[in-house]
Design a protein around this motif. Structure first.
Motif, PDB file in Angstrom:
ATOM      1  N   LEU A 112       0.837  -1.207   0.000  1.00 41.17           N
ATOM      2  CA  LEU A 112       0.000   0.000   0.000  1.00 41.17           C
ATOM      3  C   LEU A 112       0.873   1.258   0.000  1.00 41.17           C
ATOM      4  O   LEU A 112       1.996   1.249   0.502  1.00 41.17           O
ATOM      5  CB  LEU A 112      -0.909   0.001   1.227  1.00 41.17           C
ATOM      6  CG  LEU A 112      -1.877  -1.177   1.326  1.00 41.17           C
ATOM      7  CD1 LEU A 112      -2.603  -1.167   2.661  1.00 41.17           C
ATOM      8  CD2 LEU A 112      -2.862  -1.173   0.170  1.00 41.17           C
ATOM      9  N   HIS A 148      -1.808   5.584   2.869  1.00 39.72           N
ATOM     10  CA  HIS A 148      -2.977   4.721   3.063  1.00 39.72           C
ATOM     11  C   HIS A 148      -3.282   4.588   4.556  1.00 39.72           C
ATOM     12  O   HIS A 148      -2.373   4.550   5.384  1.00 39.72           O
ATOM     13  CB  HIS A 148      -2.705   3.339   2.451  1.00 39.72           C
ATOM     14  CG  HIS A 148      -3.923   2.483   2.364  1.00 39.72           C
ATOM     15  ND1 HIS A 148      -4.392   1.759   3.442  1.00 39.72           N
ATOM     16  CD2 HIS A 148      -4.765   2.242   1.339  1.00 39.72           C
ATOM     17  CE1 HIS A 148      -5.470   1.102   3.077  1.00 39.72           C
ATOM     18  NE2 HIS A 148      -5.724   1.388   1.798  1.00 39.72           N
ATOM     19  N   GLN A 183       6.764   1.167  -2.434  1.00 37.73           N
ATOM     20  CA  GLN A 183       5.609   0.264  -2.433  1.00 37.73           C
ATOM     21  C   GLN A 183       5.903  -0.989  -3.259  1.00 37.73           C
ATOM     22  O   GLN A 183       6.474  -0.906  -4.346  1.00 37.73           O
ATOM     23  CB  GLN A 183       4.391   0.993  -2.993  1.00 37.73           C
ATOM     24  CG  GLN A 183       3.127   0.165  -2.967  1.00 37.73           C
ATOM     25  CD  GLN A 183       1.942   0.938  -3.503  1.00 37.73           C
ATOM     26  OE1 GLN A 183       1.982   2.159  -3.664  1.00 37.73           O
ATOM     27  NE2 GLN A 183       0.873   0.233  -3.773  1.00 37.73           N
TER      28      GLN A 183
END
Length: 76
Positions: free
Chosen positions: A23, A27, A40
């Motif tokens: 993520l 997030h 990520q």
């Protein structure tokens, strides 16, 4: 609930998530932040295999599970 990409640790039999590597930094599941230099992880959908994990302990082959029983008696 533990998700693919979760990075964390076990304490008192409970998984504690630090962040999720799949993520983006902003997030909600990465609310505690991500490591410096974080990138990520993007997974190919073909790498996702869904199957049930049976209940109980799950360890590597090098771990040995030991058990013991104790009994005490006495006067107060």
């Amino acid at each position: 609930e533990v998700s693919i990409g979760d990075v964390g640790y076990l304490r008192y039999g409970r998984f504690n998530r630090l962040f999720n590597a799949t993520l983006p930094p902003g997030h909600p599941q990465n609310e505690f932040g991500v490591p410096e230099g974080y990138e990520q992880l993007h997974l190919d959908e073909r790498a996702m295999i869904q199957r049930r994990i049976p209940p109980g302990s799950m360890t590597s082959r090098s771990i040995t599970k030991l058990g013991a029983d104790m009994e005490f008696s006495g006067c107060v």
